[in-house]
Design a protein around this motif. Structure first.
Motif, PDB file in Angstrom:
ATOM      1  N   UNK A  24       0.824  -1.208   0.000  1.00  0.00           N
ATOM      2  CA  UNK A  24       0.000   0.000   0.000  1.00  0.00           C
ATOM      3  C   UNK A  24       0.856   1.255   0.000  1.00  0.00           C
ATOM      4  N   UNK A  25       1.832   1.326   0.902  1.00  0.00           N
ATOM      5  CA  UNK A  25       2.627   2.542   1.045  1.00  0.00           C
ATOM      6  C   UNK A  25       3.874   2.541   0.173  1.00  0.00           C
TER       7      UNK A  25
ATOM      8  N   UNK B  20      17.854  -0.838  -4.044  1.00  0.00           N
ATOM      9  CA  UNK B  20      17.704   0.475  -4.662  1.00  0.00           C
ATOM     10  C   UNK B  20      16.226   0.701  -4.948  1.00  0.00           C
ATOM     11  N   UNK B  21      15.721   1.835  -4.469  1.00  0.00           N
ATOM     12  CA  UNK B  21      14.302   2.150  -4.624  1.00  0.00           C
ATOM     13  C   UNK B  21      14.156   3.502  -5.310  1.00  0.00           C
ATOM     14  N   UNK B  22      13.262   3.571  -6.286  1.00  0.00           N
ATOM     15  CA  UNK B  22      12.957   4.833  -6.945  1.00  0.00           C
ATOM     16  C   UNK B  22      12.244   5.744  -5.954  1.00  0.00           C
ATOM     17  N   UNK B  23      12.825   6.906  -5.686  1.00  0.00           N
ATOM     18  CA  UNK B  23      12.276   7.729  -4.611  1.00  0.00           C
ATOM     19  C   UNK B  23      10.982   8.431  -5.025  1.00  0.00           C
ATOM     20  N   UNK B  24      10.708   8.474  -6.324  1.00  0.00           N
ATOM     21  CA  UNK B  24       9.466   9.097  -6.767  1.00  0.00           C
ATOM     22  C   UNK B  24       8.325   8.093  -6.828  1.00  0.00           C
ATOM     23  N   UNK B  25       8.578   6.954  -7.478  1.00  0.00           N
ATOM     24  CA  UNK B  25       7.502   5.981  -7.679  1.00  0.00           C
ATOM     25  C   UNK B  25       7.413   4.953  -6.560  1.00  0.00           C
ATOM     26  N   UNK B  26       8.491   4.800  -5.794  1.00  0.00           N
ATOM     27  CA  UNK B  26       8.527   3.776  -4.761  1.00  0.00           C
ATOM     28  C   UNK B  26       8.906   2.401  -5.287  1.00  0.00           C
ATOM     29  N   UNK B  98      14.086  -2.718 -18.595  1.00  0.00           N
ATOM     30  CA  UNK B  98      12.929  -2.393 -17.748  1.00  0.00           C
ATOM     31  C   UNK B  98      13.298  -1.313 -16.729  1.00  0.00           C
ATOM     32  N   UNK B  99      12.262  -0.679 -16.187  1.00  0.00           N
ATOM     33  CA  UNK B  99      12.524   0.355 -15.180  1.00  0.00           C
ATOM     34  C   UNK B  99      13.224  -0.241 -13.970  1.00  0.00           C
ATOM     35  N   UNK B 100      12.870  -1.481 -13.635  1.00  0.00           N
ATOM     36  CA  UNK B 100      13.516  -2.171 -12.527  1.00  0.00           C
ATOM     37  C   UNK B 100      13.701  -3.633 -12.854  1.00  0.00           C
ATOM     38  N   UNK B 101      14.468  -4.307 -12.030  1.00  0.00           N
ATOM     39  CA  UNK B 101      14.830  -5.698 -12.316  1.00  0.00           C
ATOM     40  C   UNK B 101      13.731  -6.692 -11.936  1.00  0.00           C
TER      41      UNK B 101
END
Lengths: 144, 144
Positions: A24-25, B20-26, B98-101
């Motif tokens: 969710x978050x 590693x996490x996209x800080x905008x999309x999560x 892809x945007x992520x793995x």
């Protein structure tokens, strides 16, 4: 045996790292480890299971605290050596009382806490429960 | 040496897993590994660096493809044995385009692709670039 584990690149120790993410978050809740059995139990039951490297045993997340993770989706990465559990987290994921384990951020050379606890660990863990080391108590030894 | 790495519980191999996490999309973009040098270079430069277990070398994400990761925040977990880079990803994180793995999800016993490519790998990697194995080509050997 046939199953989803066949296509994965299990490490020499039979494990893969698993990222658990709140579906969710989007919060990255924790990083843990799975062996084939943990993945199979997760898929069969719909609840996150891991392999504890310190206890060398299968582990259902929340079996002591009640803070279980219902797994909405299991994902694998491009080269099959990491897993992602997208979960509905009951309570908080971290044994320290936070929603997730990544409650510290790097500020200068220090790891500063910038999250608030969402539950009181003393209320969900028995007083004698074995609990993992935290950053404050580490002395450089590998710990889970 | 003093630094943020002092408080962490580096593995016996000197590494920690890094999410590693996209800080905008999560989106959880990838899971990789860091040694102390990779963490230090990340902090110094503001761009994600990792340690390649297959090449046994420091690796700046995007050094070949241009798909760098500007690191907005570095986080550590409760027991100091995992890191989280929150990043602004240029292009896509995955060498497959892809945007992520984590572009596959478990569907029955199969790992099914449910993402679309955001770039063409042939356009950003030289034809002779060494590229990691993907799930389709795995034969059960540990790969990075």
């Amino acid at each position: 045996m046939n199953g989803p584990g066949d296509a994965l690149a299990w490490g020499r120790d039979g494990l893969l790292p698993v990222v658990a993410q709140d579906e969710r978050t989007g919060e990255v809740l924790m990083l843990a480890w799975a062996d084939r059995e943990a993945l199979e139990r997760t898929v069969e039951t719909g609840f996150a299971h891991y392999f504890s490297r310190s206890r060398k045993a299968l582990w259902k997340k929340g079996e002591t605290s009640g803070n279980v993770q219902r797994v909405v989706e299991v994902r694998a990465d491009c080269d099959g050596d990491a897993l992602l559990y997208r979960v509905e987290q009951t309570g908080g994921a971290c044994h320290e009382g936070y929603s997730g384990c990544f409650y510290r951020h790097l500020s200068g050379d220090a790891w500063a806490i910038d999250r608030r606890k969402v539950f009181n660990p003393a209320e969900v863990y028995p007083p004698d429960a074995a609990r993992p080391a935290t950053l404050d108590t580490l002395r450089g030894e590998p710990e889970e």
